[in-house]
Design an enzyme around this catalytic site. Structure first.
Site, PDB file in Angstrom:
ATOM      1  N   ARG A 154      30.465  45.363  32.628  1.00 34.87           N
ATOM      2  CA  ARG A 154      31.528  44.640  33.331  1.00 34.87           C
ATOM      3  C   ARG A 154      32.429  45.525  34.170  1.00 34.87           C
ATOM      4  O   ARG A 154      33.330  45.027  34.838  1.00 34.87           O
ATOM      5  CB  ARG A 154      32.344  43.838  32.330  1.00 34.87           C
ATOM      6  CG  ARG A 154      31.575  42.653  31.805  1.00 34.87           C
ATOM      7  CD  ARG A 154      32.085  42.128  30.485  1.00 34.87           C
ATOM      8  NE  ARG A 154      31.207  41.083  30.012  1.00 34.87           N
ATOM      9  CZ  ARG A 154      30.032  41.288  29.410  1.00 34.87           C
ATOM     10  NH1 ARG A 154      29.611  42.517  29.204  1.00 34.87           N
ATOM     11  NH2 ARG A 154      29.274  40.289  29.038  1.00 34.87           N
ATOM     12  N   CYS A 166      35.169  39.362  29.751  1.00 31.15           N
ATOM     13  CA  CYS A 166      35.021  39.818  28.372  1.00 31.15           C
ATOM     14  C   CYS A 166      36.405  40.038  27.807  1.00 31.15           C
ATOM     15  O   CYS A 166      37.004  41.099  27.951  1.00 31.15           O
ATOM     16  CB  CYS A 166      34.208  41.095  28.306  1.00 31.15           C
ATOM     17  SG  CYS A 166      33.709  41.440  26.630  1.00 31.15           S
ATOM     18  N   HIS A 214      31.760  50.702  24.012  1.00 28.06           N
ATOM     19  CA  HIS A 214      32.993  51.250  23.445  1.00 28.06           C
ATOM     20  C   HIS A 214      32.697  52.387  22.467  1.00 28.06           C
ATOM     21  O   HIS A 214      33.497  53.302  22.318  1.00 28.06           O
ATOM     22  CB  HIS A 214      33.806  50.147  22.772  1.00 28.06           C
ATOM     23  CG  HIS A 214      34.405  49.189  23.745  1.00 28.06           C
ATOM     24  ND1 HIS A 214      35.549  49.481  24.456  1.00 28.06           N
ATOM     25  CD2 HIS A 214      34.010  47.961  24.162  1.00 28.06           C
ATOM     26  CE1 HIS A 214      35.833  48.460  25.256  1.00 28.06           C
ATOM     27  NE2 HIS A 214      34.917  47.527  25.100  1.00 28.06           N
ATOM     28  N   CYS A 235      37.431  42.506  24.766  1.00 31.66           N
ATOM     29  CA  CYS A 235      37.650  43.865  25.246  1.00 31.66           C
ATOM     30  C   CYS A 235      39.059  44.014  25.797  1.00 31.66           C
ATOM     31  O   CYS A 235      39.750  44.999  25.539  1.00 31.66           O
ATOM     32  CB  CYS A 235      36.672  44.190  26.370  1.00 31.66           C
ATOM     33  SG  CYS A 235      35.009  44.505  25.814  1.00 31.66           S
ATOM     34  N   CYS A 251      29.349  43.388  25.090  1.00 30.21           N
ATOM     35  CA  CYS A 251      29.071  44.701  25.693  1.00 30.21           C
ATOM     36  C   CYS A 251      29.056  45.723  24.563  1.00 30.21           C
ATOM     37  O   CYS A 251      29.708  46.763  24.634  1.00 30.21           O
ATOM     38  CB  CYS A 251      30.068  45.073  26.777  1.00 30.21           C
ATOM     39  SG  CYS A 251      31.614  44.185  26.745  1.00 30.21           S
ATOM     40  N   SER A 302      37.770  44.280  31.736  1.00 33.20           N
ATOM     41  CA  SER A 302      38.364  42.951  31.882  1.00 33.20           C
ATOM     42  C   SER A 302      39.890  42.995  31.877  1.00 33.20           C
ATOM     43  O   SER A 302      40.525  41.992  32.206  1.00 33.20           O
ATOM     44  CB  SER A 302      37.832  41.994  30.815  1.00 33.20           C
ATOM     45  OG  SER A 302      36.463  41.734  31.053  1.00 33.20           O
ATOM     46  N   GLU A 343      32.758  36.050  26.909  1.00 34.91           N
ATOM     47  CA  GLU A 343      33.128  36.623  25.631  1.00 34.91           C
ATOM     48  C   GLU A 343      34.624  36.474  25.500  1.00 34.91           C
ATOM     49  O   GLU A 343      35.362  36.885  26.388  1.00 34.91           O
ATOM     50  CB  GLU A 343      32.732  38.104  25.553  1.00 34.91           C
ATOM     51  CG  GLU A 343      32.701  38.661  24.141  1.00 34.91           C
ATOM     52  CD  GLU A 343      34.042  38.580  23.436  1.00 34.91           C
ATOM     53  OE1 GLU A 343      34.102  38.182  22.263  1.00 34.91           O
ATOM     54  OE2 GLU A 343      35.063  38.872  24.084  1.00 34.91           O
ATOM     55  N   CYS A 371      34.088  44.960  21.200  1.00 35.94           N
ATOM     56  CA  CYS A 371      33.258  43.909  21.798  1.00 35.94           C
ATOM     57  C   CYS A 371      31.835  43.922  21.265  1.00 35.94           C
ATOM     58  O   CYS A 371      31.202  44.962  21.194  1.00 35.94           O
ATOM     59  CB  CYS A 371      33.209  44.049  23.307  1.00 35.94           C
ATOM     60  SG  CYS A 371      32.365  42.626  24.042  1.00 35.94           S
TER      61      CYS A 371
END
Lengths: 569, 390
Positions: free
Chosen positions: A481, A548, A67, A551, A63, A504, A13, A60
């Site tokens: 993640r 990702c 969030h 993010c 995922c 990330s 991502e 994101c």
């Protein structure tokens, strides 16, 4: 010495650029760079804190949901709202479903092509593939006829000369070790997993109205109406659908995903010594079994492991986190060697990278839009491997036997976990643990509904007039993640400040003031590169983290305004 | 089937030369294709000289090419594409189209990935579809989004201007979306604003419904053209009607039955979410009919209001999300609901329609921005003013 830039890193991502120096066929140094940002935290300022989750959710779309969850938890923490048990169960069902689906997609659609040579599947004997499949799993789609059909379909596709997403892959690279029949098995399951991910995540549409970006969260609970005696709400029909989908998920995970990971890993045991990385692992922990969110009740335990020492798991204290911008495109008022707590940070962008178009990032002094978070000045890795290691080291019931069993099956010891292969395996392990757990949470929800407990929202603090003049809080989530947290400062009913430190950022961030590399960078050191034009080995290790980047890169305050002090409550 | 290997190198060279009007590429896949064509010619018992015709005939059955670019995005639309079910993603990518570039799912990275894009631009010039996900940052020389060292704008200009058509997917790509919301500093805009003059379809939504992407592709393949659009270039099949008019909770609205607190009796009986801030009266989208994830559910269906996610500037014009749209005289009464609900009655300068009132109040009385008043195209005001009614 050759410097190679890989940009775009695909099958992730977001927008990630990796530059490495290669000497004598191995990586001797590495730089991880995030090359896009949007500034979502700035956009959140002065808005209604009850709206924040919808904005933050868009950090994101892969995922998706995590969030939103971190956001409502942060606001609830600030306003001291305890959500009803049904809301907690629905949230956990959604987050756990997300984790399972995301991990399956990661393995088959984002990571597998680093291990699987699609073109070799054409050379497979379907009979042998059938034998292989039946030797590792009871999954019913395993006949010779079935694999012959997949192979024929693949052949038609390749013969068309239009290879689409598979064109220009690194096919034929010597790092591919699977025999043809295993490649055919993986291609078949790549296609099956496309169907699985679409079907399984319908759970989000039942509980959240849609996926990606489910839309049923509320500060104070959920908007998912419960009523066993109405057609428009969660009733027995919808619970039955979730039950069926969870059963399908359990079958797919235990009969396809986990056996495939083990089968493929058995051909790549040398990757249990690659990508070893920092050796420091952190998890905030998640999935409390009480509504207060007490860490001691977490299904994924909290902890910190330093220096690969599994005999000692430390507690995690958020106040020990600091972010550096020494090598990021920002400046700090007190100098770029300073580390600042996220709740006391400042962000003044200072893009010093080359003007596009460019070939290389330059001298590397500053080279990323990501900051570099550190825990007690340690670079740490977050994610499935960190979670499994912490659960393993803490001897969380049910974890150690699973991990030991897999290690035994592969004929490796626990040190094999600290690796590229370890990350792949840990992801599969926790997927299995989660799919085993999800029906229990659904059962609790059903039991509550059966008792007439239909409460899904705590209304008493919904209206801003009921809030204190000022409040601050944080919310953490163990996202697929890794460890994710949002911090919020509410003043006069609006968001005064909003901050997120995401998985990330921990893993993909650049060097800090001491020059300590981030997790990706460190893990790449020593990676073999047979052909710099086809850096499949680098992709293996980077993808093992499941990057990702959308993010990770979203923190920016170009006007140089200081974030207000936020005390972690 | 005859063995194409019987062809001499000289014949191959001549054959390839004859193809240069269609493509200058002599890569392996092209060679394989020609080999396949010559085998076909032999199988059909035609003289070798017919191979050129076979190539041309087969090329017409070549799958149309598509490239998918991602800029200031969250990949939510890529994920939505994975959720498409009829046709599904595998069928779209493997059987219907040649899905040549899409960073989230493609095998090669770096230079090899760039080659996939360059090959498509060269071989399929003017024929491929470009999909763009995410907004394009215009500020500061584009440094807020670079891929392979190039800016999003640079890439989009090259790719979209050489495409047959461009589909902007998701509200960031269509209208700037979240990065363009107030407080954003990257100069984010949608594709249409970044590159005027494109043949453009705006497949809006946050994210766009995968079902609508699949439908657009099928429409293009079936009718050989892009679907008809509203004034915002959104397909009419997806944005022709207001959510409010299609909503299964509409009878409760007409009957004045409203949810008044989350989890109250009305909420548990599936009543109207208008009082909880639902923006359904202000949004044109086919969610009530198509729903999401293989028609499994949709936000209002589960009990949360619509946020108007397919509309321009919805992050500013539809917020605060939990504030009810402003009331109008007679609101909620069955006798007058139709007057502003269905648009059947002439809309007087946007003043009597609930949605228009909402927009105007949200923009502090700003005048209409001149959008058409027809029912199908009424949308929230595009003025990027923040709501001030705190």
């Amino acid at each position: 010495m050759t410097r190679i830039a890989i940009d775009p890193i695909t099958r992730i991502e977001g927008h990630l650029r990796i530059e490495v120096e290669v000497q004598g066929g191995v990586v001797t140094d590495a730089w991880s760079s995030g090359t896009m940002f949007r500034g979502i935290e700035l956009i959140l300022r002065n808005r209604d804190p009850r709206d924040a989750w919808l904005f933050a959710q868009r950090i994101c779309g892969v995922c998706t949901t995590v969030h939103a969850l971190a956001s409502v938890r942060a606001v609830e923490n600030a306003l001291k709202i305890t959500i009803p048990e049904n809301a907690r169960l629905i949230r956990d069902l959604m987050a756990g479903t997300q984790l399972v689906q995301d991990h399956v997609i990661h393995f088959y659609h984002l990571h597998a092509l680093d291990w699987v040579d699609v073109t070799l599947a054409l050379k497979a004997d379907p009979e042998k593939t059938s034998t292989l499949a039946q030797s590792i799993s009871a999954w019913p789609k395993s006949s010779r006829t079935y694999f012959k059909g997949v192979q024929d379909k693949l052949k038609t596709f390749v013969d068309s000369g239009q290879l689409g997403i598979f064109a220009n892959g690194y096919w034929g690279h010597p790092a591919y070790k699977l025999p043809p029949e295993a490649n055919l098995l993986a291609v078949a399951h790549y296609l099956e997993a496309l169907d699985f991910q679409r079907e399984f995540i319908r759970i989000h549409a039942v509980l959240g109205g849609k996926n990606p970006h489910p839309q049923s969260y509320l500060v104070g609970g959920m908007a998912t109406a419960l009523n066993p005696n109405h057609t428009a709400t969660i009733n027995a029909e919808k619970l039955g659908l979730i039950t069926k989908l969870l059963k399908q998920g359990a079958d797919f995970v235990s009969q396809v995903y986990v056996p495939d990971v083990l089968a493929i890993a058995s051909f790549y045991k040398d990757w249990a010594a690659q990508g070893t990385g920092l050796g420091n692992y952190m998890a905030y922990g998640d999935y409390a079994s009480d509504n207060q969110g007490k860490p001691e009740t977490y299904f994924f335990p909290r902890g910190l492991i330093l220096g690969r020492d599994l005999t000692k798991v430390q507690d995690v204290d958020h106040q020990q986190i600091a972010e550096y911008v020494t090598h990021s495109w920002y400046n700090y008022g007190a100098g770029d060697a300073t580390g600042l707590h996220p709740w006391n940070g400042e962000t003044k962008p200072n893009y010093t990278g080359p003007q596009p178009p460019f070939e290389l990032l330059g001298d590397g002094a500053k080279y990323s839009w990501l900051k570099a978070p550190r825990y007690q000045d340690n670079a740490v890795e977050v994610g499935p491997l960190a979670r499994v290691l912490i659960a393993y080291a803490k001897d969380k019931p049910g974890v150690k036997p699973v991990v030991d069993g897999i290690l035994k099956q592969l004929g490796v010891d626990a040190t094999a976990l600290f690796s590229t292969l370890g990350r792949v395996g840990a992801r599969a392990i926790e997927t299995q643990l989660m799919i085993n757990e999800l029906p229990k949470w659904l059962g609790q929800l059903e039991e509550n509904m059966g008792r007439g407990d239909l409460k899904i929202h705590e209304n008493s603090l919904w209206e801003p007039s009921s809030w204190p003049k000022e409040a601050q809080g944080w919310g953490s989530v163990e996202a697929p993640r890794g460890s994710l947290a949002h911090w919020v400062h509410i003043k006069d009913g609006k968001i005064e400040n909003y901050q997120a430190v995401v998985p990330s950022t921990w893993n993909a961030g650049p060097r800090d003031a001491k020059g300590q590399r981030g997790a990706y960078e460190q893990a790449l050191i020593g990676t073999p590169v047979a052909n710099p034009e086809q850096p499949v080995e680098i992709l293996r290790t980077i993808h093992s983290f499941d990057p990702c980047l959308a993010c990770a890169v979203h923190v920016v305050d170009p006007k140089g305004r200081e974030y207000a002090n936020i005390r972690v409550v | 089937m005859a063995n194409p290997e019987i062809l001499s190198d000289g014949v191959w060279a001549a054959l390839e030369r004859s193809m240069t009007s269609r493509t200058t590429s002599r890569n392996v896949s092209r060679r394989k294709f020609l080999r396949f064509c010559s085998a076909m010619t032999a199988a059909l018992a035609l003289p070798l000289s017919y191979t050129t015709q076979v190539v041309e005939a087969l090329e017409q059955t070549r799958r149309p090419a598509l490239v998918w670019l991602e800029f200031q995005d969250c990949a939510g639309n890529s994920e939505a594409a994975l959720r498409a079910s009829h046709p599904g993603f595998a069928e779209i990518v493997l059987d219907l189209l040649s899905w040549n570039y899409h960073e989230t799912v493609m095998a090669p990275s770096g230079k090899a990935a760039e080659k996939s894009l360059a090959d498509t631009l060269k071989d399929e010039k003017g024929k491929y579809i470009a999909i763009v996900e995410g907004s394009i940052p215009m500020a500061n020389n584009g440094i807020y989004c670079t891929i392979g060292g190039r800016t999003a704008l640079d890439l989009a200009k090259e790719v979209c201007s050489n495409a047959y058509a461009t589909i902007a997917i998701g509200t960031c790509a269509t209208f700037g979306g979240l990065p363009a919301a107030e407080g954003g500093i990257t100069g984010a805009v949608g594709v249409g604003d970044a590159i005027p003059g494109l043949r453009l379809l705006n497949l809006s939504g946050c994210p766009a419904n995968g079902a609508n992407l699949a439908a657009t592709i099928v429409h293009w393949l079936t009718f050989k053209e892009l679907p008809a659009t509203d004034s915002l270039k959104r397909p009419l099949f997806a944005h022709g009607d207001r959510i409010h008019d299609l909503c299964p909770r509409r009878p409760h609205y007409d009957a004045g039955q409203f949810v008044r607190a989350w989890g109250d009796e009305g909420h548990r009986l599936g009543w109207c979410l208008y009082q909880m801030g639902c923006k359904g009266p202000n949004a044109n989208y086919n969610c009530p009919q198509v729903q999401f994830n293989d028609a499994t559910g949709w936000p209002i269906g589960v009990g949360h209001g619509c946020v108007g996610c397919a509309s321009p500037k919805f992050w500013d014009t539809m917020t605060p999300f939990y504030r009810a749209l402003p009331s109008v005289p007679g609101f909620g009464a069955e006798s007058t609901a139709d007057a502003f609900g269905t648009g059947a009655v002439a809309v007087v300068a946007g003043l009597t329609a609930a949605h228009a009132v909402g927009s105007i109040i949200r923009n502090q009385g700003a005048k209409s921005n001149g959008q058409p008043k027809a029912k199908k195209t009424i949308e929230p005001n595009q003025t990027p003013a923040r709501p001030t009614e705190e």
